[in-house]
Scaffold this motif. Structure first.
Motif, mmCIF file in Angstrom:
data_model
loop_
_atom_site.group_PDB
_atom_site.id
_atom_site.type_symbol
_atom_site.label_atom_id
_atom_site.label_comp_id
_atom_site.label_asym_id
_atom_site.label_seq_id
_atom_site.Cartn_x
_atom_site.Cartn_y
_atom_site.Cartn_z
ATOM 1 N N ASP A 243 0.830 -1.213 0.000
ATOM 2 C CA ASP A 243 0.000 0.000 0.000
ATOM 3 C C ASP A 243 0.861 1.257 0.000
ATOM 4 O O ASP A 243 0.574 2.229 -0.708
ATOM 5 C CB ASP A 243 -0.923 0.011 1.222
ATOM 6 C CG ASP A 243 -2.061 -0.990 1.098
ATOM 7 O OD1 ASP A 243 -2.312 -1.450 -0.026
ATOM 8 O OD2 ASP A 243 -2.683 -1.303 2.125
ATOM 9 N N ASP A 244 1.926 1.260 0.791
ATOM 10 C CA ASP A 244 2.813 2.425 0.848
ATOM 11 C C ASP A 244 3.459 2.686 -0.515
ATOM 12 O O ASP A 244 3.583 3.838 -0.951
ATOM 13 C CB ASP A 244 3.906 2.209 1.908
ATOM 14 C CG ASP A 244 3.355 2.285 3.327
ATOM 15 O OD1 ASP A 244 2.231 2.783 3.500
ATOM 16 O OD2 ASP A 244 4.068 1.851 4.256
ATOM 17 N N LEU A 245 3.867 1.614 -1.195
ATOM 18 C CA LEU A 245 4.477 1.782 -2.507
ATOM 19 C C LEU A 245 3.470 2.288 -3.539
ATOM 20 O O LEU A 245 3.789 3.147 -4.367
ATOM 21 C CB LEU A 245 5.074 0.456 -2.985
ATOM 22 C CG LEU A 245 6.549 0.211 -2.678
ATOM 23 C CD1 LEU A 245 6.980 -1.152 -3.204
ATOM 24 C CD2 LEU A 245 7.432 1.287 -3.259
ATOM 25 N N VAL A 246 2.256 1.786 -3.486
ATOM 26 C CA VAL A 246 1.222 2.225 -4.426
ATOM 27 C C VAL A 246 0.982 3.725 -4.286
ATOM 28 O O VAL A 246 0.855 4.449 -5.286
ATOM 29 C CB VAL A 246 -0.086 1.435 -4.201
ATOM 30 C CG1 VAL A 246 -1.251 2.085 -4.947
ATOM 31 C CG2 VAL A 246 0.084 -0.001 -4.670
ATOM 32 N N ARG A 247 0.957 4.204 -3.064
ATOM 33 C CA ARG A 247 0.774 5.655 -2.842
ATOM 34 C C ARG A 247 1.970 6.447 -3.391
ATOM 35 O O ARG A 247 1.807 7.533 -3.938
ATOM 36 C CB ARG A 247 0.575 5.934 -1.355
ATOM 37 C CG ARG A 247 -0.750 5.410 -0.817
ATOM 38 C CD ARG A 247 -1.012 5.906 0.608
ATOM 39 N NE ARG A 247 -2.303 5.450 1.079
ATOM 40 C CZ ARG A 247 -2.507 4.300 1.721
ATOM 41 N NH1 ARG A 247 -1.477 3.507 1.983
ATOM 42 N NH2 ARG A 247 -3.721 3.942 2.112
ATOM 43 N N LYS A 248 3.167 5.898 -3.234
ATOM 44 C CA LYS A 248 4.353 6.566 -3.774
ATOM 45 C C LYS A 248 4.292 6.626 -5.303
ATOM 46 O O LYS A 248 4.654 7.634 -5.904
ATOM 47 C CB LYS A 248 5.616 5.832 -3.326
ATOM 48 C CG LYS A 248 5.965 6.022 -1.854
ATOM 49 C CD LYS A 248 7.256 5.296 -1.518
ATOM 50 C CE LYS A 248 7.639 5.501 -0.050
ATOM 51 N NZ LYS A 248 8.922 4.828 0.275
ATOM 52 N N PHE A 249 3.831 5.559 -5.929
ATOM 53 C CA PHE A 249 3.686 5.568 -7.382
ATOM 54 C C PHE A 249 2.753 6.690 -7.824
ATOM 55 O O PHE A 249 3.035 7.412 -8.787
ATOM 56 C CB PHE A 249 3.117 4.235 -7.884
ATOM 57 C CG PHE A 249 3.990 3.037 -7.634
ATOM 58 C CD1 PHE A 249 5.361 3.158 -7.442
ATOM 59 C CD2 PHE A 249 3.437 1.764 -7.599
ATOM 60 C CE1 PHE A 249 6.152 2.047 -7.208
ATOM 61 C CE2 PHE A 249 4.212 0.649 -7.386
ATOM 62 C CZ PHE A 249 5.571 0.788 -7.185
#
Length: 305
Positions: A243-249
């Protein structure tokens, strides 16, 4: 020799069979104190990947023929009973090739390695399980030369054939001090995992060493029996990382059409001041596209992601 240009252009992701424990072509060690249940867990993993079924939250891309080399467990009293408890029937197990108390040469010798590779090729297997590795060698397990010979004859040959190996082993008197035997035992594998018992139904997998990204270094498991015997994985930590990576994307403006390579994604995140571990990158990119199926250029609502 390596083709450097081809290597630099290779964007192939790590091919996981059971993330983060087992990847294609990798050599893995899994150990525990006696009677913790590593053979039970490994049998569950082997049977499910052979059947192409979900295990520990991962589903292999297709059924994967698996060679299980067992020097310890009784076929009727241990293996069949456990598989029945897991809900398997003979019709489910055609891709699980099981060698029970095999008359193989020792795997720290040229003869043993040749016989194992012949079995791998004969049965067409992509994964090998050895249960337990200390019973598969003729040398003293406390001598480093034994494990150097094991790698030279068997581990290296499996690597060359692009066959994954997961070998089971015991800990010493203090399980936190690592696998029983010579220190070289841990030097020839890509990752070392320790299985520990928390209580009668709770267990923990800890990655103690790795030479490639494995995502989580701790995997918490619950052993359940309803409707069938299996190990359930606590996915909270893994899902949070994704989830954290998806938000960064979304914040960095990564395209949602899959047009960027992983290397380009990492560079784009770095330019946006964001850090990124490769461990969850592939899964996060797939999740990013799944949550945002419309490939448009409209501004992204980061909170909605």
């Amino acid at each position: 020799t390596l083709d450097w240009r081809q290597l630099w252009e290779d964007e192939t992701e790590e091919e996981w069979i059971v993330e983060p424990l087992l990847a294609r072509r990798r050599l893995i060690a899994l150990y525990s104190a006696p009677k913790v249940g590593k053979s039970l867990l490994m049998l569950e993993i082997a049977a499910n990947i052979a059947a192409g079924r979900q295990v520990l939250g991962s589903t292999p891309p297709e059924p994967i023929r698996t060679l299980y080399v067992d020097f310890e467990n009784d076929p009727r009293g241990d293996v069949r009973e456990r598989l029945e408890d897991m809900g398997f029937t003979p019709d489910d197990l055609e891709n699980l090739c099981y060698l029970s108390f095999p008359n193989l040469g020792k795997l720290d010798t040229e003869r043993g390695a040749a016989e194992l590779l012949a079995a791998v090729k004969h049965y067409g297997c992509e994964v090998v399980v050895i249960d337990t590795v200390s019973r598969s060698v003729e040398g003293d397990e406390n001598e480093n030369d034994t494990w150097l010979a094991f790698y030279r004859h068997t581990g290296l040959k499996l690597k060359q054939e692009k066959v994954a190996l997961i070998r089971l082993d015991h800990s010493g008197k203090d399980e936190k001090k690592g696998q029983r035997g010579g220190s070289a035992k841990s030097g020839d594998v890509d990752a070392v995992w320790r299985l520990s018992k928390v209580n009668d139904s709770q267990f923990s997998l800890l990655c103690e060493a790795n030479r490639f990204p494995v995502g989580e270094s701790v995997v918490n498991l619950e052993r359940v029996s309803d409707p069938h015997l299996r190990h359930k994985r606590d996915a909270d930590a893994r899902n949070k990382a994704v989830d954290d990576l998806v938000r960064k994307f979304a914040k960095a403006g990564i395209p949602r059409d899959g047009s960027m390579s992983q290397r380009e994604v990492i560079k784009k995140l770095s330019e946006a001041g964001e850090t990124c571990s490769k461990s969850h990158l592939g899964r996060a990119l797939k999740e990013y596209q799944r949550r945002l199926p419309e490939f448009s250029t409209a501004p992204i609502d980061v909170e909605a992601v």
